[in-house]
Design a protein around this motif. Sequence first.
Motif, PDB file in Angstrom:
ATOM      1  N   ARG A  85      -5.991  -5.751 -13.842  1.00 25.88           N
ATOM      2  CA  ARG A  85      -5.332  -4.583 -14.441  1.00 25.88           C
ATOM      3  C   ARG A  85      -5.207  -3.449 -13.420  1.00 25.88           C
ATOM      4  NH1 ARG A  85      -8.971  -5.807 -18.852  1.00 25.88           N
ATOM      5  NH2 ARG A  85      -7.839  -6.881 -20.535  1.00 25.88           N
ATOM      6  N   ALA A  86      -6.241  -3.260 -12.613  1.00 28.04           N
ATOM      7  CA  ALA A  86      -6.201  -2.196 -11.606  1.00 28.04           C
ATOM      8  C   ALA A  86      -5.105  -2.454 -10.578  1.00 28.04           C
ATOM      9  CB  ALA A  86      -7.563  -2.074 -10.914  1.00 28.04           C
ATOM     10  N   GLN A  87      -4.968  -3.705 -10.124  1.00 28.92           N
ATOM     11  CA  GLN A  87      -3.926  -4.030  -9.156  1.00 28.92           C
ATOM     12  C   GLN A  87      -2.542  -3.898  -9.782  1.00 28.92           C
ATOM     13  OE1 GLN A  87      -4.280  -4.415  -6.018  1.00 28.92           O
ATOM     14  NE2 GLN A  87      -6.514  -4.397  -6.034  1.00 28.92           N
ATOM     15  N   THR A  88      -2.411  -4.288 -11.050  1.00 27.97           N
ATOM     16  CA  THR A  88      -1.124  -4.146 -11.736  1.00 27.97           C
ATOM     17  C   THR A  88      -0.742  -2.680 -11.880  1.00 27.97           C
ATOM     18  OG1 THR A  88      -1.536  -6.186 -12.983  1.00 27.97           O
ATOM     19  CG2 THR A  88       0.149  -4.704 -13.839  1.00 27.97           C
ATOM     20  N   ALA A  89      -1.712  -1.830 -12.219  1.00 26.69           N
ATOM     21  CA  ALA A  89      -1.443  -0.392 -12.315  1.00 26.69           C
ATOM     22  C   ALA A  89      -1.032   0.170 -10.971  1.00 26.69           C
ATOM     23  CB  ALA A  89      -2.686   0.329 -12.839  1.00 26.69           C
ATOM     24  N   HIS A  90      -1.669  -0.321  -9.898  1.00 22.52           N
ATOM     25  CA  HIS A  90      -1.315   0.134  -8.555  1.00 22.52           C
ATOM     26  C   HIS A  90       0.119  -0.258  -8.207  1.00 22.52           C
ATOM     27  CE1 HIS A  90      -1.741   1.403  -4.481  1.00 22.52           C
ATOM     28  NE2 HIS A  90      -1.795   0.190  -3.966  1.00 22.52           N
ATOM     29  N   LEU A  91       0.502  -1.483  -8.530  1.00 22.24           N
ATOM     30  CA  LEU A  91       1.868  -1.929  -8.273  1.00 22.24           C
ATOM     31  C   LEU A  91       2.873  -1.117  -9.078  1.00 22.24           C
ATOM     32  CD1 LEU A  91       1.237  -5.778  -8.270  1.00 22.24           C
ATOM     33  CD2 LEU A  91       2.086  -4.447  -6.330  1.00 22.24           C
TER      34      LEU A  91
END
Length: 245
Positions: A85-91
Amino acid sequence: MTLAADTQASTRSRGLLNDLARVLRAHLPRPRRTTVPDPETPSPEDAVVRALCHDMRSPLASLEAVLGSLDRAPGQAGELLALARAQTAHLSSMLRTADATGGAVQRSRGTRRLCDVLRASVAASGLPRSQLALEVEDGAGDVAVADARVQRILVNLLENAHRHGNGAPVRLRATARAGWVDLAVTQGGVPAERVLQHLRTDRPPVDLTGLGLWSVRRQAGELGGRVLWSADGDDFTLTVRLPDR
């Protein structure tokens, strides 16, 4: 009285993959003029595509690794999903920056009130509403906005505060007087010299770091405006001043 030309922002699609496809399509290089461009100075569209490719490698690789580990480590599923989820939010954050940096602008005969553009910009920026104080002086909210670049400028400023502000409160203030509209974003703990460095450069950066600020200065100039700054103690204010025609 109206802020700039008669244009409006394109309709936003839903989903990370749809957003990625839409942003890349919007920033694909346009046909060149017959004159040969300077190979050392990429077009804004080329700069955004290069920046996206550069900055997305690491989070996409991390996301792929995390998702690939879910079956092999079922006991750590909660932790792995949190990382995903953190990487998706970053993207998603990077896509918002890229989307607000340039791309095709659809034309329309309509205009919007600045107060509506402000609300739409806050919603599109990803900045938590609880982190933002919005101040609209009398008369400023009713200024007619007829150019999508006004919203792009606002989204870039708010997204920049969201990505790099370490959760510090943000104040967005809109004022209108003497034929000008000021859009001011204030936040504490901002590295002023780094911000000014991004604003002074004529060439787009190779990655998304500073690309939003570079775009803000470029789009403000295209609209006949300018970017100002001030510091008061720990608070740093960036103001975009646009002509109200």
